[in-house]
Motif scaffolding. Structure first.
Motif, PDB file in Angstrom:
ATOM      1  N   LEU A   1       6.960  -8.465   1.792  1.00  0.00           N
ATOM      2  CA  LEU A   1       7.983  -8.336   2.846  1.00  0.00           C
ATOM      3  C   LEU A   1       7.833  -7.004   3.569  1.00  0.00           C
ATOM      4  N   ILE A   2       7.589  -5.950   2.791  1.00  0.00           N
ATOM      5  CA  ILE A   2       7.455  -4.632   3.401  1.00  0.00           C
ATOM      6  C   ILE A   2       6.212  -4.580   4.284  1.00  0.00           C
ATOM      7  N   TYR A   3       5.162  -5.273   3.830  1.00  0.00           N
ATOM      8  CA  TYR A   3       3.936  -5.325   4.620  1.00  0.00           C
ATOM      9  C   TYR A   3       4.206  -5.955   5.987  1.00  0.00           C
ATOM     10  N   GLN A   4       4.976  -7.035   5.968  1.00  0.00           N
ATOM     11  CA  GLN A   4       5.289  -7.682   7.244  1.00  0.00           C
ATOM     12  C   GLN A   4       6.119  -6.762   8.129  1.00  0.00           C
ATOM     13  N   ASP A   5       7.005  -6.031   7.475  1.00  0.00           N
ATOM     14  CA  ASP A   5       7.851  -5.109   8.230  1.00  0.00           C
ATOM     15  C   ASP A   5       7.011  -3.982   8.835  1.00  0.00           C
ATOM     16  N   VAL A   6       6.044  -3.483   8.059  1.00  0.00           N
ATOM     17  CA  VAL A   6       5.184  -2.418   8.574  1.00  0.00           C
ATOM     18  C   VAL A   6       4.337  -2.955   9.720  1.00  0.00           C
ATOM     19  N   GLN A   7       3.884  -4.195   9.555  1.00  0.00           N
ATOM     20  CA  GLN A   7       3.083  -4.775  10.629  1.00  0.00           C
ATOM     21  C   GLN A   7       3.883  -4.915  11.904  1.00  0.00           C
TER      22      GLN A   7
ATOM     23  N   MET B   1     -10.089  -1.016  -1.780  1.00  0.00           N
ATOM     24  CA  MET B   1      -9.393  -2.306  -1.846  1.00  0.00           C
ATOM     25  C   MET B   1     -10.341  -3.417  -2.310  1.00  0.00           C
ATOM     26  N   THR B   2     -11.508  -3.530  -1.668  1.00  0.00           N
ATOM     27  CA  THR B   2     -12.418  -4.621  -2.060  1.00  0.00           C
ATOM     28  C   THR B   2     -12.855  -4.428  -3.513  1.00  0.00           C
ATOM     29  N   HIS B   3     -13.124  -3.178  -3.857  1.00  0.00           N
ATOM     30  CA  HIS B   3     -13.553  -2.874  -5.217  1.00  0.00           C
ATOM     31  C   HIS B   3     -12.479  -3.254  -6.228  1.00  0.00           C
ATOM     32  N   ALA B   4     -11.215  -3.005  -5.859  1.00  0.00           N
ATOM     33  CA  ALA B   4     -10.127  -3.346  -6.779  1.00  0.00           C
ATOM     34  C   ALA B   4     -10.199  -4.821  -7.154  1.00  0.00           C
ATOM     35  N   PHE B   5     -10.494  -5.667  -6.177  1.00  0.00           N
ATOM     36  CA  PHE B   5     -10.549  -7.099  -6.471  1.00  0.00           C
ATOM     37  C   PHE B   5     -11.789  -7.460  -7.276  1.00  0.00           C
TER      38      PHE B   5
ATOM     39  N   ASP C   1       3.959   3.575   4.999  1.00  0.00           N
ATOM     40  CA  ASP C   1       3.168   3.326   6.201  1.00  0.00           C
ATOM     41  C   ASP C   1       2.029   2.369   5.840  1.00  0.00           C
ATOM     42  N   GLU C   2       1.051   2.261   6.725  1.00  0.00           N
ATOM     43  CA  GLU C   2       0.005   1.256   6.529  1.00  0.00           C
ATOM     44  C   GLU C   2      -0.791   1.520   5.259  1.00  0.00           C
ATOM     45  N   LEU C   3      -1.082   2.796   5.001  1.00  0.00           N
ATOM     46  CA  LEU C   3      -1.864   3.144   3.814  1.00  0.00           C
ATOM     47  C   LEU C   3      -1.080   2.810   2.552  1.00  0.00           C
ATOM     48  N   THR C   4       0.192   3.196   2.547  1.00  0.00           N
ATOM     49  CA  THR C   4       1.024   2.932   1.381  1.00  0.00           C
ATOM     50  C   THR C   4       1.122   1.443   1.093  1.00  0.00           C
ATOM     51  N   VAL C   5       1.392   0.697   2.137  1.00  0.00           N
ATOM     52  CA  VAL C   5       1.688  -0.717   1.896  1.00  0.00           C
ATOM     53  C   VAL C   5       0.436  -1.455   1.440  1.00  0.00           C
ATOM     54  N   MET C   6      -0.726  -1.010   1.929  1.00  0.00           N
ATOM     55  CA  MET C   6      -1.962  -1.610   1.448  1.00  0.00           C
ATOM     56  C   MET C   6      -2.124  -1.342  -0.049  1.00  0.00           C
ATOM     57  N   MET C   7      -1.875  -0.085  -0.449  1.00  0.00           N
ATOM     58  CA  MET C   7      -1.986   0.252  -1.874  1.00  0.00           C
ATOM     59  C   MET C   7      -0.969  -0.537  -2.699  1.00  0.00           C
ATOM     60  N   MET C   8       0.247  -0.674  -2.145  1.00  0.00           N
ATOM     61  CA  MET C   8       1.280  -1.412  -2.876  1.00  0.00           C
ATOM     62  C   MET C   8       0.844  -2.844  -3.138  1.00  0.00           C
ATOM     63  N   LEU C   9       0.240  -3.449  -2.129  1.00  0.00           N
ATOM     64  CA  LEU C   9      -0.205  -4.833  -2.294  1.00  0.00           C
ATOM     65  C   LEU C   9      -1.311  -4.924  -3.340  1.00  0.00           C
ATOM     66  N   VAL C  10      -2.273  -4.017  -3.248  1.00  0.00           N
ATOM     67  CA  VAL C  10      -3.380  -4.045  -4.207  1.00  0.00           C
ATOM     68  C   VAL C  10      -2.852  -3.854  -5.627  1.00  0.00           C
TER      69      VAL C  10
ATOM     70  N   VAL D   1       6.962  -7.559 -12.101  1.00  0.00           N
ATOM     71  CA  VAL D   1       5.816  -7.293 -11.236  1.00  0.00           C
ATOM     72  C   VAL D   1       5.760  -8.296 -10.084  1.00  0.00           C
ATOM     73  N   ALA D   2       6.143  -9.535 -10.377  1.00  0.00           N
ATOM     74  CA  ALA D   2       6.143 -10.542  -9.308  1.00  0.00           C
ATOM     75  C   ALA D   2       7.149 -10.172  -8.222  1.00  0.00           C
ATOM     76  N   VAL D   3       8.310  -9.687  -8.651  1.00  0.00           N
ATOM     77  CA  VAL D   3       9.313  -9.234  -7.678  1.00  0.00           C
ATOM     78  C   VAL D   3       8.744  -8.087  -6.849  1.00  0.00           C
ATOM     79  N   ALA D   4       8.047  -7.175  -7.520  1.00  0.00           N
ATOM     80  CA  ALA D   4       7.457  -6.047  -6.793  1.00  0.00           C
ATOM     81  C   ALA D   4       6.425  -6.525  -5.782  1.00  0.00           C
ATOM     82  N   LEU D   5       5.628  -7.520  -6.184  1.00  0.00           N
ATOM     83  CA  LEU D   5       4.616  -8.049  -5.259  1.00  0.00           C
ATOM     84  C   LEU D   5       5.290  -8.718  -4.062  1.00  0.00           C
ATOM     85  N   PHE D   6       6.292  -9.502  -4.349  1.00  0.00           N
ATOM     86  CA  PHE D   6       6.986 -10.207  -3.287  1.00  0.00           C
ATOM     87  C   PHE D   6       7.633  -9.204  -2.321  1.00  0.00           C
ATOM     88  N   ALA D   7       8.294  -8.204  -2.880  1.00  0.00           N
ATOM     89  CA  ALA D   7       8.911  -7.179  -2.026  1.00  0.00           C
ATOM     90  C   ALA D   7       7.847  -6.460  -1.208  1.00  0.00           C
TER      91      ALA D   7
END
Lengths: 674, 492
Positions: A51-57, A346-350, A84-93, A42-48
């Motif tokens: 990186l993908i988030y930065q790439d999307v940005q 997103m906020t609710h998830a946290f 895309d932006e929606l996906t990567v936000m969900m991936m991070l959460v 899971v840590a690898v997935a978060l880290f990846a």
């Protein structure tokens, strides 16, 4: 680009690898091996994902096929990613909350014999959820959709010897299947009328779709797009627990607390919200569907909140609060404020993961007693749990500057600006809901952390509340007389702190790009006439100004009223709630029975199905078909046949095989090559 | 590739091997009989592999054709060949035969040679059905395959086996006699017994209708379609585990295959005209049988009813006449071979230990048999059509195809999502989950290496086909398109 594509693959596959390791080789790698493997995955997935988030940005999105799953006719069914932006936000959460929950589990499940199995399941869940959010097509969406349902089923029933747990998990699966039934039909309509299941191709044809009608009942043509969207939304109602398909979520609390946080609060239950946001190009074309969405969401937001007030089980309060918050998100979808819905997601998830894990920490401290009537004054003994829970509660009720404030207030504003039928009702519901949320949240907070210390005494007799968290009933639970609760180990408190930070800050820093900037411009489509967020934007002058203004608005006063009332009722004059309960007995009974949804389903659907099955079986199969048609013939013939069987006296198989040998001889006798 | 008569080998290797096993005689030689049976079944499977690896996906023509004169007087030929509709069933059947031999290894203690021989001979006969291109040859294999199955139920079956065996035999025999009449009629009209010739034969509507009904009765009983399904639960309950596996995995496919090989291409106009009725019957099978399955107290009966519901999806897929429907139905047939076979094997594993199939006699099996519970969970989920398992692929495709045909047809079909999950998971809950139900459950031993092996192989098949069904669907495309072309072309 191909390096990025490999990275995309790493995100879901790393947790899957962890799940397989812990699941199939759990004995070999042991407890430590299991949690190291899955946490690493899971840590690898978060880290990846970062990186993908930065790439999307940096402006790089991706939409492509990984492999073709099957083809038939003109339809190509594929597995692929849309980044895309929606996906990567969900991936991070998903990966962040999942990592926190993995960590927390080390402490929570410490003594459980199913340790490795549990880690395997939650990693498998992470894989499924990632496949769901990263999909670029309806097939894979459905795959992830049902796969998270499977893991949810396995985890609710994790303590499989408990009758309540294995009832709850079956109920969850079946109710979700009702939603999936609608979802599948929606997908079928999309495929039938666009010839594709790929999001981009379907959305490109959305306008053409909106011109079509479908005659479901003779002489009454419906807009095809409305039927599609309502079918898809029925899927969301199952997964995101909207009335009347919400009944599985409170019962899902039978599962261990870490998964209540991960699956039944932060991620899986928000899949429906995510899906509708993803489908915004379709939903925007049907006001009928949007109205439907609003009414269902608003009803869930308010009426599930009421139920939170009468719960005594700490986890169930949080569960009903989750239902109510999911209702808020759904309302936001209905008023075309998709970005606000996803923002609240997103906020609710946290903060909701925080509240659940906080509740779990309290449960550990209380030695697996979940009844709030046995708690009180815990703040002295569990400082970190207490403080982080307070932060979570304040975020939940929308206290200005905390993350929940920004997302909830945005939803309320968007509802206010909406002109879609049902928006008026929804505005009433979400406004009253603010008061209700504050009341039940602080009722819980005060009962647990403040007031008289009620633990360590002879137990109240509260059976029938499904409130024991023990794998086996013979194990004593709760604190012994004189015993004090204690703070949980660091693997529990560190995730609480790490979740408290975004619960406070993330709204302030992300509201501008997510709602008013162009973060979601490519992922979410809003028709100009529905653009409630656009109207709200005109009143927005920065996050700080919004929060300052938040101290003077109606929702703030309602929330404060809720907190003060809870303080008065549960700390100052604890005899009042009891008196009210007596005075409004019928109302309390209604709430206590959860509006009788469960009773209704048990009698009408479960009972009715069994009755129908018995009727068809005994009456149809055995009575009419066998009794009248087959048996007369069969009985006569079998009599004759049994008589002739006597002649063969036990050598019947030899006889029959000789028939086959005869067949072979016959074949070869006539055999001659052409 | 071309030199070897692969289809003949697929048919005759198991039959000859079976006869040799039979020759080992009494149970004193049982170990030898078992080894020979295993060897035969493995060779029987190996010879079918080139059928798949050498199969040309781009053509709808028959492949691996063998043609020889058999009865010149009636223009009957020993005419074999496979296309995209049939090749996979030859493989599936030969594969399942290995599992059945392994599954019966220690369990069958009496008349071992005869038991093994019956399965091997049946395997050869079933391959004959799937590869016959001559109507009479098909009929001979079709009828002959009844005999071993009849014996398996009648000799190695449960307490009420005689009743079940006769019910099965007579039900299906009565059905297929009409088919013989139809075949003879087609021969009289065309002067040939070649099925492919019949595909091109013009037939008047009145005759088409009669032929349709003759075929329907024969095939509907085999499928089985509602309302001629009541033999199946009885047959399954009384059959030994291996018999149930072959019955569910292969024998039920014969009727469905018959629709594709005979009904649709030979009488397309009647098929079109009767399609609404066939769709309604299929939907009744899905919904009505789903409810009936829910209330079964006997695990085998429950899975038997679930088979009928799954086969309802197959006939539904055929008669909506679009590629998704037909291919989905074919995928469903293959998948059902794995999944229902596995379900019956799982029930067999329990039955071998407890000698009961009653759900009420179980409870909490997971406590003593965790490995078994994991496998059973996978197959139960596949039975409920969970994505990622093979059970999902066919259902998904058929529902997608059905929406193209009519929303309400798809609506009724999709109820299987709820019903299938309800009856499967409710059974699973009562049998596997919970605290240990009784002393017998407490003494259960988890699966041994042999059981682990066949369940693991089936689990792999179920998952692989669920995750990557493309190779399976690609085999079918050309033949399905050709078939749909036939259906769309009037023969009047």
């Amino acid at each position: 680009m191909s390096e990025m594509q490999n990275l995309y693959l790493v995100v879901p596959l790393a947790p899957l690898a962890g799940a397989i390791l812990a699941g199939l080789f759990g004995k070999a790698i042991g407890r430590t091996g299991a949690h190291v493997a899955t946490i690493l995955g899971v840590a690898v997935a978060l880290f990846a994902s970062i990186l993908i988030y930065q790439d999307v940005q940096a402006g790089n999105t991706f939409n492509g096929t990984v492999y073709t799953w099957a083809t038939s006719g003109n339809l190509s069914l594929e597995v692929g990613f849309l980044i895309d932006e929606l996906t990567v936000m969900m991936m991070l959460v998903v990966t962040f909350v999942s990592l926190m929950v993995h960590l927390y589990t080390i402490g929570y499940m410490q003594e459980d014999p199913g340790y490795q199995r549990f880690f395997s399941y939650i990693s498998l869940f992470t894989f499924s959820m990632l496949m769901l959010v990263m999909s670029n097509n309806f097939l894979q969406l459905f795959f992830g959709w049902e796969a998270v349902g499977l893991v949810s089923y396995l985890l609710i029933g994790f303590w499989y010897t408990r009758p309540t747990a294995i009832f709850a998990n079956m109920k969850a699966f079946l109710v979700n299947r009702v939603g999936d039934f609608g979802f599948l039909l929606g997908i079928g309509l999309v495929a039938a009328h666009t010839g594709s299941l790929d999001y981009a191709e379907v959305f490109a044809q959305a306008d053409a779709l909106s011109a079509k009608t479908i005659e479901l009942f003779p002489g009454a043509p419906w807009l095809l797009i409305s039927v599609i969207c309502i079918c898809l939304f029925i899927g969301a109602m199952g997964k995101s627990a909207q009335v009347p398909l919400h009944v599985w979520l409170p019962d899902s609390m039978e599962g261990p607390t870490p998964i209540s946080a991960l699956i039944h609060a932060a991620t899986m239950v928000t899949a429906g919200i995510f899906m509708v946001a993803r489908m915004s190009p379709l939903f925007e074309l049907s006001e009928t569907a949007l109205s439907f969405v609003i009414v269902i969401g608003a009803t869930t937001a308010l009426f599930m909140g009421f139920l939170g007030i009468v719960q005594n089980d700490i986890k169930r309060v949080v569960a009903y609060s989750t239902l109510s918050q999911l209702g808020y998100m759904t309302v936001a979808l209905g008023v075309s404020a998709y970005s606000a819905a996803v923002f609240h997601l997103m906020t609710h998830a946290f903060f909701k993961a925080l509240l659940f894990l906080g509740a779990g920490s309290v449960i550990i401290g209380m030695h697996h007693d979940q009844d709030m009537r046995n708690m009180g004054g815990l703040w002295k003994y569990m400082k970190i749990t207490w403080f982080t829970s307070l932060v979570g509660s304040l975020a939940l009720i929308g206290f200005p500057f905390l993350s929940g404030f920004f997302s909830k207030d945005s939803i309320i504003e968007a509802v206010h600006f909406s002109t879609i039928p049902g928006a008026g009702y929804a505005y009433f519901c979400v406004i009253v809901g603010v008061f209700v949320t504050a009341f039940y949240s602080f009722r819980m907070y005060f009962l647990v952390f403040h007031g008289k210390e009620r633990f360590g005494q002879a137990h109240h007799d509260h059976h029938g509340d499904h409130d024991d968290e023990e794998p086996s009933d013979d194990h004593h639970h709760g604190l012994a007389p004189g015993q004090k609760p204690h703070e949980s180990p660091w693997v529990v408190t560190v995730p609480l702190i790490l979740l408290a930070i975004p619960s406070v800050l993330i709204g302030f820093f992300t509201i501008e790009p997510m709602l008013f900037g162009d973060w979601f411009k490519r992922a979410i489509h809003v028709t100009a006439s529905h653009d409630t967020i656009g109207q709200f934007a005109e009143h927005f002058h920065g996050a700080a100004a919004m929060a300052m203004h938040g101290f003077t608005t109606l929702p703030f006063f309602l929330a404060m009223a809720g907190v003060v009332l809870a303080w008065f009722f549960y700390l100052v004059k604890p005899e009042i709630p009891a008196a009210i309960m007596r005075t409004f007995k019928p109302l309390h009974t209604l709430l206590d029975n959860k509006y009788y949804f469960d009773k209704f389903n048990e009698v009408v659907f479960a009972g009715g199905s069994r009755l129908l099955g018995q009727g068809l079986w005994k009456g149809g199969d055995q009575g009419v078909i066998d009794g009248l048609i087959v048996n007369g013939t069969a009985r006569t013939i079998s009599l004759v046949a049994q008589a002739s069987r006597l002649l063969q006296s036990g050598h019947i198989y030899m006889y029959a095989f000789s028939m086959i040998i005869g067949l072979c001889v016959l074949l070869s006798l006539w055999f001659s090559v052409v | 590739m071309t030199g070897m008569p692969l289809l003949s080998l697929a048919i005759w290797v198991p039959i000859v091997g079976g006869l040799l096993v039979l020759a080992t005689g009494s149970d004193r030689n049982a170990p030898m009989a078992r080894s020979m049976a295993l060897l035969t079944s493995v060779i029987g499977f190996l010879v079918t592999i080139p059928l798949f690896t050498g199969f040309d996906n781009s053509t709808s023509a028959m492949q691996f054709v063998e043609l020889a004169r058999w009865i010149p007087a009636f223009n009957v030929h020993y005419y074999l060949g496979v296309d995209g509709l049939s090749v996979l069933f030859v493989l599936l059947n030969s594969f399942v035969t290995i599992l059945v031999v392994v599954a019966g290894w220690e369990v069958i203690k009496t008349k071992v040679a005869q038991y093994m021989a019956a399965f091997l001979i049946m395997s050869g006969l079933l391959n004959g059905i799937f590869s016959s291109l001559d109507g009479l040859l098909f009929y001979v294999f079709f009828e002959a395959s009844l005999i071993p199955l009849y014996l398996i139920i009648g000799v190695w079956g449960g307490a009420n086996r005689v009743y079940a065996a006769f019910k099965f035999f007579l039900y299906t025999l009565a059905g297929s006699l009409l088919m013989l009449v139809a075949l003879i009629y087609l021969f009289m009209q065309s002067g040939s017994f070649s099925i492919l010739d019949w595909h091109e034969l013009p037939i008047a509507m009145g005759a088409q209708n009669l032929l349709f009904w003759a075929f329907l009765i024969a095939f509907a009983v085999k499928v089985p379609m509602w309302p001629v399904h009541t033999w199946l639960p009885d047959a399954h309950v009384e059959a030994p585990t291996g018999g149930s596996v072959v019955l569910a995995a292969i024998a039920l496919k014969l009727g469905a295959y018959g629709f594709l090989r005979f009904t649709l291409p030979i009488v397309p106009d009647a098929s079109q005209a009767m399609a609404p009725m066939m769709i309604v019957l299929s939907l009744i099978a899905v919904v009505y049988i789903g409810f009936v399955a829910l209330v079964q107290a006997d695990m085998k009966k429950l899975v038997a009813y679930s088979s009928i519901a799954h086969m309802g999806f197959v006939t539904l897929g055929f008669f909506i006449f679009n590629p998704l429907g037909v291919e989905g139905a074919l995928v469903q047939m293959i998948s059902h071979g794995f999944v229902s076979g596995a379900m019956f094997l799982c029930i067999g594993v329990l039955y071998d230990r407890m000698h009961s199939r009653q759900i009420a006699d179980y409870g909490g099996v997971v406590n003593t048999m965790p490995k078994f519970a994991a496998f059973f969970m996978l197959f139960a989920m596949a039975n409920a059509g969970l994505p990622g398992t093979s059970g999902f692929v066919g259902e998904f495709m058929v529902v997608l195809g059905a929406v193209q045909y009519s929303f309400w047809v798809a609506f009724a079909a999709a109820t299987t999502l709820i019903l299938g999950a309800a009856y499967t998971l409710w059974m699973y809950k009562r049998v596997v989950f919970g605290a240990i139900g009784n002393d017998k459950v407490a003494k259960l031993e988890d699966i041994n290496g042999r059981e682990f092996a066949f369940l693991a192989v089936l689990a792999a098949c179920t998952l692989i086909m669920g995750i990557y069904p493309l190779p399976v669907t690609e085999v079918m495309h050309a033949s399905v398109n050709e078939l749909l072309q036939h259906v769309a072309t009037s023969k009047l």
